[in-house]
Design a protein around this motif. Structure first.
Motif, short mmCIF file in Angstrom:
data_model
loop_
_atom_site.label_atom_id
_atom_site.label_comp_id
_atom_site.label_asym_id
_atom_site.label_seq_id
_atom_site.Cartn_x
_atom_site.Cartn_y
_atom_site.Cartn_z
N THR A 39 0.85 -1.18 0.00
CA THR A 39 0.00 0.00 0.00
C THR A 39 0.89 1.24 0.00
O THR A 39 2.07 1.15 0.35
CB THR A 39 -0.90 0.04 1.25
OG1 THR A 39 -0.07 0.15 2.41
CG2 THR A 39 -1.81 -1.17 1.34
N TYR A 82 -4.89 0.15 -3.13
CA TYR A 82 -5.23 1.47 -2.61
C TYR A 82 -6.40 1.47 -1.64
O TYR A 82 -6.60 2.47 -0.94
CB TYR A 82 -5.48 2.43 -3.77
CG TYR A 82 -4.22 2.62 -4.59
CD1 TYR A 82 -3.26 3.53 -4.18
CD2 TYR A 82 -3.98 1.84 -5.71
CE1 TYR A 82 -2.08 3.70 -4.89
CE2 TYR A 82 -2.80 1.99 -6.44
CZ TYR A 82 -1.86 2.91 -6.02
OH TYR A 82 -0.68 3.05 -6.72
N GLN A 83 -7.13 0.38 -1.58
CA GLN A 83 -8.20 0.26 -0.59
C GLN A 83 -8.09 -1.12 0.03
O GLN A 83 -8.06 -2.12 -0.67
CB GLN A 83 -9.57 0.44 -1.24
CG GLN A 83 -9.82 1.86 -1.69
CD GLN A 83 -11.25 2.03 -2.18
OE1 GLN A 83 -11.93 1.07 -2.55
NE2 GLN A 83 -11.72 3.26 -2.18
N VAL A 84 -8.05 -1.13 1.36
CA VAL A 84 -7.95 -2.40 2.07
C VAL A 84 -9.05 -2.48 3.12
O VAL A 84 -9.57 -1.46 3.58
CB VAL A 84 -6.57 -2.59 2.75
CG1 VAL A 84 -5.47 -2.64 1.71
CG2 VAL A 84 -6.30 -1.49 3.75
N GLU A 85 -9.38 -3.71 3.46
CA GLU A 85 -10.35 -3.94 4.53
C GLU A 85 -9.76 -3.52 5.86
O GLU A 85 -8.56 -3.62 6.08
CB GLU A 85 -10.70 -5.43 4.61
CG GLU A 85 -11.41 -5.97 3.40
CD GLU A 85 -11.70 -7.45 3.55
OE1 GLU A 85 -12.19 -7.86 4.62
OE2 GLU A 85 -11.41 -8.19 2.60
N ASP A 86 -10.63 -3.07 6.74
CA ASP A 86 -10.22 -2.74 8.11
C ASP A 86 -10.56 -3.96 8.96
O ASP A 86 -11.69 -4.15 9.36
CB ASP A 86 -10.95 -1.49 8.60
CG ASP A 86 -10.49 -1.05 9.98
OD1 ASP A 86 -9.47 -1.57 10.47
OD2 ASP A 86 -11.16 -0.18 10.56
N ASP A 101 -4.21 -6.00 7.45
CA ASP A 101 -5.31 -5.52 6.62
C ASP A 101 -5.04 -5.80 5.14
O ASP A 101 -5.92 -6.27 4.41
CB ASP A 101 -5.51 -4.01 6.81
CG ASP A 101 -6.10 -3.65 8.16
OD1 ASP A 101 -6.61 -4.56 8.87
OD2 ASP A 101 -6.05 -2.45 8.53
N SER A 105 -7.05 -8.40 2.69
CA SER A 105 -7.68 -7.81 1.51
C SER A 105 -7.25 -8.47 0.21
O SER A 105 -8.03 -8.55 -0.75
CB SER A 105 -7.36 -6.31 1.43
OG SER A 105 -7.93 -5.64 2.53
#
Length: 108
Positions: A39, A82-86, A101, A105
């Protein structure tokens, strides 16, 4: 292909010791056997840690063109997410959460 998320320490250990297991991980990435995910936050941490005077003094391998080349090579070989699970998970070191995370993801 194996997918992986490398902790910042793997990057630095590979740069410092070219005979250790971290370097083997890195050569697997270079050989196309492992796809490593990253990331922007993880990449920023690598750059920040590499620029710390205390780290640079202790590990001269992380200075100058070699360090810049290693960081660029790592950036170019990694697949950025660029977007990951929390993920709701308690870790002993909360700073490691970004790696968990990302791993969850990407399924790494």
């Amino acid at each position: 292909m194996i997918t992986a998320v490398f902790d910042t320490n793997v990057f630095f250990q590979a740069a410092i010791n070219r005979t250790g297991p971290a370097y083997e991980c890195w050569t697997s990435v270079l050989a196309g056997k492992v796809q490593v995910y990253m990331t922007p936050e993880i990449f920023a941490e690598i750059r920040t840690v590499a620029s710390r005077p205390k780290i640079r003094a202790k590990f001269p391998q992380l200075q100058g063109p070699l360090a810049i080349g290693l960081i660029r090579n790592f950036r170019n070989k990694a697949s950025f997410v660029y977007q990951v699970e929390d993920v709701d998970f308690d870790l002993r070191d909360p700073n490691d959460k970004m790696f968990l995370d990302l791993a969850v993801s990407t399924g790494a």
